[in-house]
Scaffold this active site. Structure first.
Site, PDB file in Angstrom:
ATOM      1  CG  ASP A 188      -1.999   1.022   1.178  1.00  0.00           C
ATOM      2  OD1 ASP A 188      -2.360   1.439   0.056  1.00  0.00           O
ATOM      3  OD2 ASP A 188      -2.497   1.425   2.241  1.00  0.00           O
ATOM      4  N   GLY A 189       0.345   2.311  -0.625  1.00  0.00           N
ATOM      5  CA  GLY A 189       1.002   3.625  -0.544  1.00  0.00           C
ATOM      6  C   GLY A 189       1.556   4.139  -1.871  1.00  0.00           C
ATOM      7  CG  ASN A 190       1.904   1.519  -5.204  1.00  0.00           C
ATOM      8  OD1 ASN A 190       2.835   1.332  -4.427  1.00  0.00           O
ATOM      9  ND2 ASN A 190       1.364   0.553  -5.931  1.00  0.00           N
ATOM     10  N   GLY A 191      -0.028   5.469  -4.393  1.00  0.00           N
ATOM     11  CA  GLY A 191      -0.648   6.735  -4.766  1.00  0.00           C
ATOM     12  C   GLY A 191      -0.027   7.891  -3.996  1.00  0.00           C
ATOM     13  CD1 TRP A 215       7.342   6.520  -2.766  1.00  0.00           C
ATOM     14  CD2 TRP A 215       6.905   6.907  -4.938  1.00  0.00           C
ATOM     15  NE1 TRP A 215       8.538   6.559  -3.437  1.00  0.00           N
ATOM     16  CE2 TRP A 215       8.303   6.790  -4.770  1.00  0.00           C
ATOM     17  CE3 TRP A 215       6.409   7.152  -6.220  1.00  0.00           C
ATOM     18  CZ2 TRP A 215       9.192   6.916  -5.832  1.00  0.00           C
ATOM     19  CZ3 TRP A 215       7.296   7.279  -7.282  1.00  0.00           C
ATOM     20  CH2 TRP A 215       8.669   7.166  -7.085  1.00  0.00           C
ATOM     21  NE  ARG A 247      -4.407   6.966  -6.936  1.00  0.00           N
ATOM     22  CZ  ARG A 247      -4.221   6.634  -5.654  1.00  0.00           C
ATOM     23  NH1 ARG A 247      -3.931   7.571  -4.772  1.00  0.00           N
ATOM     24  NH2 ARG A 247      -4.340   5.395  -5.261  1.00  0.00           N
ATOM     25  CD  GLU A 265     -13.345  -4.995  -1.065  1.00  0.00           C
ATOM     26  OE1 GLU A 265     -12.139  -5.290  -0.934  1.00  0.00           O
ATOM     27  OE2 GLU A 265     -14.254  -5.844  -1.012  1.00  0.00           O
ATOM     28  CG  ASN A 266      -7.873  -2.004  -4.909  1.00  0.00           C
ATOM     29  OD1 ASN A 266      -6.962  -2.803  -4.686  1.00  0.00           O
ATOM     30  ND2 ASN A 266      -8.122  -1.003  -4.070  1.00  0.00           N
ATOM     31  CD1 TRP A 267     -13.095  -5.208  -8.747  1.00  0.00           C
ATOM     32  CD2 TRP A 267     -12.384  -4.552 -10.760  1.00  0.00           C
ATOM     33  NE1 TRP A 267     -12.464  -6.272  -9.345  1.00  0.00           N
ATOM     34  CE2 TRP A 267     -12.020  -5.895 -10.570  1.00  0.00           C
ATOM     35  CE3 TRP A 267     -12.027  -3.917 -11.957  1.00  0.00           C
ATOM     36  CZ2 TRP A 267     -11.336  -6.644 -11.543  1.00  0.00           C
ATOM     37  CZ3 TRP A 267     -11.344  -4.653 -12.922  1.00  0.00           C
ATOM     38  CH2 TRP A 267     -11.011  -5.991 -12.708  1.00  0.00           C
ATOM     39  NE  ARG A 304      -7.620   2.079  -5.367  1.00  0.00           N
ATOM     40  CZ  ARG A 304      -6.424   2.177  -4.830  1.00  0.00           C
ATOM     41  NH1 ARG A 304      -5.397   2.534  -5.570  1.00  0.00           N
ATOM     42  NH2 ARG A 304      -6.241   1.908  -3.554  1.00  0.00           N
TER      43      ARG A 304
HETATM   44  C1  IPE Z   1      -5.350  -2.558   0.037  1.00  0.00           C
HETATM   45  O1  IPE Z   1      -5.062  -1.215  -0.137  1.00  0.00           O
HETATM   46  C2  IPE Z   1      -5.267  -3.262  -1.274  1.00  0.00           C
HETATM   47  C3  IPE Z   1      -3.957  -3.365  -1.882  1.00  0.00           C
HETATM   48  C4  IPE Z   1      -2.841  -2.916  -1.387  1.00  0.00           C
HETATM   49  C5  IPE Z   1      -3.928  -4.051  -3.130  1.00  0.00           C
HETATM   50  P1  IPE Z   1      -6.191  -0.120  -0.334  1.00  0.00           P
HETATM   51  O2  IPE Z   1      -5.489   1.159  -0.560  1.00  0.00           O
HETATM   52  O3  IPE Z   1      -7.154  -0.565  -1.368  1.00  0.00           O
HETATM   53  O4  IPE Z   1      -6.928  -0.137   1.077  1.00  0.00           O
HETATM   54  P2  IPE Z   1      -7.796   0.961   1.794  1.00  0.00           P
HETATM   55  O5  IPE Z   1      -8.796   1.461   0.780  1.00  0.00           O
HETATM   56  O6  IPE Z   1      -6.877   2.042   2.241  1.00  0.00           O
HETATM   57  O7  IPE Z   1      -8.425   0.256   2.950  1.00  0.00           O
HETATM   58  C1  IPE Z   2      -1.637   0.267  -3.346  1.00  0.00           C
HETATM   59  O1  IPE Z   2      -1.378   1.625  -3.354  1.00  0.00           O
HETATM   60  C2  IPE Z   2      -1.866  -0.284  -4.728  1.00  0.00           C
HETATM   61  C3  IPE Z   2      -3.228  -0.770  -4.960  1.00  0.00           C
HETATM   62  C4  IPE Z   2      -4.207  -0.708  -4.113  1.00  0.00           C
HETATM   63  C5  IPE Z   2      -3.475  -1.337  -6.252  1.00  0.00           C
HETATM   64  P1  IPE Z   2      -2.547   2.683  -3.318  1.00  0.00           P
HETATM   65  O2  IPE Z   2      -2.932   3.010  -4.718  1.00  0.00           O
HETATM   66  O3  IPE Z   2      -3.666   2.227  -2.457  1.00  0.00           O
HETATM   67  O4  IPE Z   2      -1.825   3.919  -2.668  1.00  0.00           O
HETATM   68  P2  IPE Z   2      -2.433   4.957  -1.634  1.00  0.00           P
HETATM   69  O5  IPE Z   2      -2.962   4.177  -0.483  1.00  0.00           O
HETATM   70  O6  IPE Z   2      -3.507   5.692  -2.365  1.00  0.00           O
HETATM   71  O7  IPE Z   2      -1.284   5.825  -1.279  1.00  0.00           O
HETATM   72 MG    MG Z   3      -4.060   2.479  -0.475  1.00  0.00          MG
END
Ligand code: IPE
Ligand code: IPE
Ligand code: MG
Length: 255
Positions: A28-31, A33, A41, A75-77, A79
């Site tokens: 987690d945290g790519n966005g 970063w 992102r 749940e990432n769909w 986005r």
């Molecule tokens: C969890 O991260 C899923 C992955 C790292 C793939 P999210 O960024 O989706 O989680 P939330 O929304 O902060 O709970």
């Molecule tokens: C995790 O990084 C990657 C996925 C969920 C695919 P995020 O995209 O959730 O990064 P933040 O949490 O927004 O920084």
């Molecule tokens: Mg995240």
């Protein structure tokens, strides 16, 4: 084993560390970063994806046997479509591009999740990556892709319900072990340790069933920056945890 030449000097000395056989990492945290660097992102996702190779090298170095990484949740769909499309594109590129390095490290790749919703191209790449790596001996890299802990538990329940419907078992025969045996990858041991970079104190639907007694380790470092040093710290802390599993600590039970 001492390896140099990379950014950090690595020793993989396990003296005061405990290395889990099975480790989970929520990448987690790519966005954040990317945003910190005024980049889109998706740039963070690219660097994050590159960092998975580094994690694999470090885990093989330390002797982890099963590494489960959370790459995309059910749940990432939700986005924006552009971000989801970019992520899917990255998955397609990645597993071909990474294969020589994974092969060199002896890493077997497996996928866990509901693949029925993934684009056909992604499914094909996943199957190929699994097939060509299946005899590699050093570590299993399990990529949780369109994975949700609740969905996994539900799918296990449905499989068991079919057995009940067929008259093979009675509802009263259902055991915890049966539920475990019907999860996506029942041969993969429950993670002893789950690491979440980026500071969030939640599982976000990762390995709900399997994490019943996992130790949790959270770091403020964002995933693209999570390297050898942080992993080593996590293993050092893990060595200090008193895993009681509902019983008493070793010291107490000797009294
Ligand atoms: C969890 O991260 C899923 C992955 C790292 C793939 P999210 O960024 O989706 O989680 P939330 O929304 O902060 O709970
Ligand atoms: C995790 O990084 C990657 C996925 C969920 C695919 P995020 O995209 O959730 O990064 P933040 O949490 O927004 O920084
Ligand atoms: Mg995240």
């Amino acid at each position: 084993m001492a390896i140099s030449g990379n950014k950090e000097k690595k020793t993989f000395d396990t003296g005061d560390l405990k290395v889990p056989v099975s480790l989970g990492v929520i990448m987690d945290g790519n966005g954040r970063w990317a945003t910190q660097r005024h980049l889109p992102r998706t740039a963070g996702h690219k660097v994050g994806a590159e960092n998975l190779k580094e994690l694999c090298r470090n885990c093989v170095g330390y002797g982890v046997k099963y590494l489960t990484v959370y790459a995309f949740s059910t749940e990432n769909w939700s986005r924006p479509k552009g971000e989801v499309d970019q992520l899917m594109k990255l998955f397609v590129e990645l597993f071909d591009k990474y294969d020589p390095e994974l092969a060199e490290q002896g890493i077997r790749v497996r996928f866990s999740g509901d693949d029925s919703e993934l684009p056909q191209k992604v499914r094909d790449v996943c199957r190929t990556a699994e097939e060509r790596s299946k005899d590699r001996p050093n570590m299993q890299l399990i990529v949780a892709l369109n994975y949700g802990g609740r969905r996994e538990i539900l799918s296990s329940c449905k499989k068991i319900a079919e057995q009940v419907k067929a008259g093979e078992i009675e509802p009263s025969d259902i055991t915890e072990k049966m539920l475990s045996d019907n999860m996506y990858l029942p041969d993969v041991p429950d993670p002893e340790l789950i690491i979440r970079p980026s500071g969030e104190m939640r599982l976000s639907n990762f390995l709900l069933w399997e994490s019943a007694y996992s130790e949790f380790w959270v770091s403020d470092i964002l995933w693209p920056d999570f390297g050898y040093e942080e992993l080593t710290k996590a293993f050092r802390d893990f060595a200090l945890r008193d895993r009681r599993f509902g019983g008493l600590s070793k010291k107490e039970s000797k009294k």
